[in-house]
Design a protein around this motif. Structure first.
Motif, short mmCIF file in Angstrom:
data_model
loop_
_atom_site.label_atom_id
_atom_site.label_comp_id
_atom_site.label_asym_id
_atom_site.label_seq_id
_atom_site.Cartn_x
_atom_site.Cartn_y
_atom_site.Cartn_z
N GLU A 171 0.84 -1.21 0.00
CA GLU A 171 0.00 0.00 0.00
C GLU A 171 0.87 1.26 0.00
O GLU A 171 2.07 1.20 0.29
CB GLU A 171 -0.88 0.00 1.26
N PRO A 172 0.27 2.41 -0.29
CA PRO A 172 1.03 3.67 -0.25
C PRO A 172 1.29 4.11 1.19
O PRO A 172 0.50 3.79 2.08
CB PRO A 172 0.09 4.68 -0.93
N THR A 173 2.38 4.83 1.36
CA THR A 173 2.66 5.45 2.66
C THR A 173 3.36 6.78 2.44
O THR A 173 4.08 6.94 1.45
CB THR A 173 3.55 4.54 3.55
N GLU A 174 3.15 7.70 3.37
CA GLU A 174 3.90 8.97 3.32
C GLU A 174 4.93 8.99 4.44
O GLU A 174 5.65 9.97 4.62
CB GLU A 174 2.94 10.16 3.43
N ASP A 175 5.00 7.90 5.21
CA ASP A 175 5.95 7.77 6.32
C ASP A 175 7.33 7.46 5.74
O ASP A 175 7.52 6.40 5.14
CB ASP A 175 5.45 6.64 7.24
N GLU A 176 8.27 8.36 5.93
CA GLU A 176 9.62 8.16 5.35
C GLU A 176 10.41 7.06 6.05
O GLU A 176 11.44 6.62 5.56
CB GLU A 176 10.40 9.47 5.39
N GLY A 177 9.90 6.62 7.19
CA GLY A 177 10.62 5.60 7.97
C GLY A 177 10.29 4.17 7.59
O GLY A 177 10.79 3.23 8.22
N VAL A 178 9.43 3.98 6.59
CA VAL A 178 9.09 2.61 6.17
C VAL A 178 9.00 2.54 4.64
O VAL A 178 8.88 3.57 3.98
CB VAL A 178 7.73 2.14 6.76
N GLY A 179 9.05 1.30 4.09
CA GLY A 179 8.80 1.12 2.66
C GLY A 179 10.01 0.64 1.89
O GLY A 179 11.06 0.32 2.45
N LEU A 180 9.83 0.57 0.57
CA LEU A 180 10.90 0.13 -0.33
C LEU A 180 11.87 1.30 -0.53
O LEU A 180 11.52 2.33 -1.11
CB LEU A 180 10.31 -0.31 -1.68
#
Ligand code: UT7
Length: 333
Positions: A171-180
């Motif tokens: 899913e999308p996230t705007e949290d810079e602390g998680v993700g690819l």
């Protein structure tokens, strides 16, 4: 406006019940537990025995597990990508069959074949859809019924593979602390003759002769593949660490493709990681092609914490290989 990134928000899986052990294999071909454990590291693999069922059956079961765990509303799913080298059939796509059988009717769906690197290729691809803003609820299915392309009279390959499926919600996230965070993926056809299925495609369609010659099964020159796998998987993982300025202390987990314990160890060594930080379940499931990495995420989910740095690394037929750097998205309930 904050930048949109893609993050894994749930993992489901399906493992067939039947366990094909080294003991049973040694009644089928000239092999033994000692050789398989020391040269590869596998004790048993799961085999789908349900008559007439293929990759889509397992993919749907993995999606059902994902729905149970996350409460996902399938009407909201807008993209389904299925990574597989064992589609139910060449046409239609296994993704189309999965969508129908799972009750997903509002999504774009297609298959992709990145062989054993399929999950890495798939996650990188769906992340592009999410970052562009065009897709918001994505299921990445990895469904492999390897037992249908394994020659159980060939001891050099039949001990290696198993069946499994996984379904990962992205899913999308705007949290810079998680993700690819970064992708480092490659393809080089230099290896196309060392690991392949000779017949059954458009270059050499099925015939009585191809069936008699066992050409619909995996053919592998293991030593050649090993030589490349052991260096390139480690190189890709080391490169992604270097360009993201990650030391071994920064990394919570290496999530490696499970083809051979010796390849996994070489990658961990190159990254200067101790064994406690390496997800290894090859002993229980063997090589399930594109499902190995998400199957590790599924099994280790409870130990993962939001923000953990994970390096995912794979090598497979083609050759395809590479590494992804992700920051884990959630603490498990
Ligand atoms: O996931 C996709 C990418 N694939 C890979 O990463 C696989 C890479 N390759 C490998 O992991 C290894 O090459 C294998 C596990 C496939 C094979 O291990 P190896 O140490 O490279 O063995 P080998 O092919 O060099 O064979 C060594 C010996 C041979 O006997 P001789 O010629 O020395 O008498 C084989 O016939 O082991 C024999 N052998 C076996 N013996 C007992 C091969 N398979 C078996 C077996 N049981 N199942």
């Amino acid at each position: 406006m904050a930048k949109i990134n893609a993050v894994i928000t749930g993992v489901g899986a399906f493992l067939p019940e039947y366990r094909l052990t080294n003991e049973e294999l040694s009644t089928m071909v000239d092999t033994n537990d000692e050789w398989i454990m020391t040269r590869v590291g596998i004790k048993e693999r799961r085999i789908l025995k349900e008559e007439g069922e293929g990759a889509s059956y397992m993919g749907v079961k993995a999606i059902e597990d994902l729905v149970r765990k996350t409460g996902l509303n399938l009407d909201e799913v807008d993209l389904v990508v299925c990574t597989t080298v064992t589609p139910d059939a060449p046409v239609p796509s296994t993704a189309a069959i999965i969508c129908d059988r799972a009750g997903i009717h509002n999504a774009l769906g297609f298959d992709m074949n990145g062989a054993c690197s399929g999950f890495l290729y798939g996650l990188d691809l769906v992340a592009q859809y999410i970052r562009s803003g065009s897709k918001k609820k994505v299921i990445l299915v990895s469904a492999e019924k390897m037992s249908t392309i394994t020659d159980y009279t060939d001891r050099t390959t039949c001990v290696l593979f198993g069946d499994a499926a996984t379904a990962v919600l992205v899913e999308p996230t705007e949290d810079e602390g998680v993700g690819l965070m970064d992708s480092n993926l490659y393809t080089d056809g230099i290896g196309r003759n060392w690991l392949k299925i000779i017949a059954g495609g458009s270059a050499k369609p099925a015939s009585h002769e191809t069936i008699d010659a066992h050409e619909h099964y995996i053919y592998q020159e293991g030593k050649q593949v090993f030589k490349y796998a052991v260096t390139r998987m480690a190189d890709a993982a080391a490169e992604i660490m270097e360009r993201n300025k990650l030391t071994s202390d920064d990394i919570a987990w290496l999530v490696p493709h499970q083809a051979n314990l010796r390849i996994i160890s070489a990658t961990a060594e190159r990254m200067e990681l101790n064994k406690e930080k390496v997800m290894i379940n090859i002993e229980k499931y063997g090589n399930t092609t594109s499902a190995t990495i998400p199957l590790c995420l599924y099994e280790w989910e409870k130990q993962l914490k939001k923000g953990d740095n994970l390096v995912l690394a794979a090598f497979g037929a083609g050759f395809t290989w590479g590494a992804l750097y992700i920051k884990w998205g959630y603490n498990s309930k």
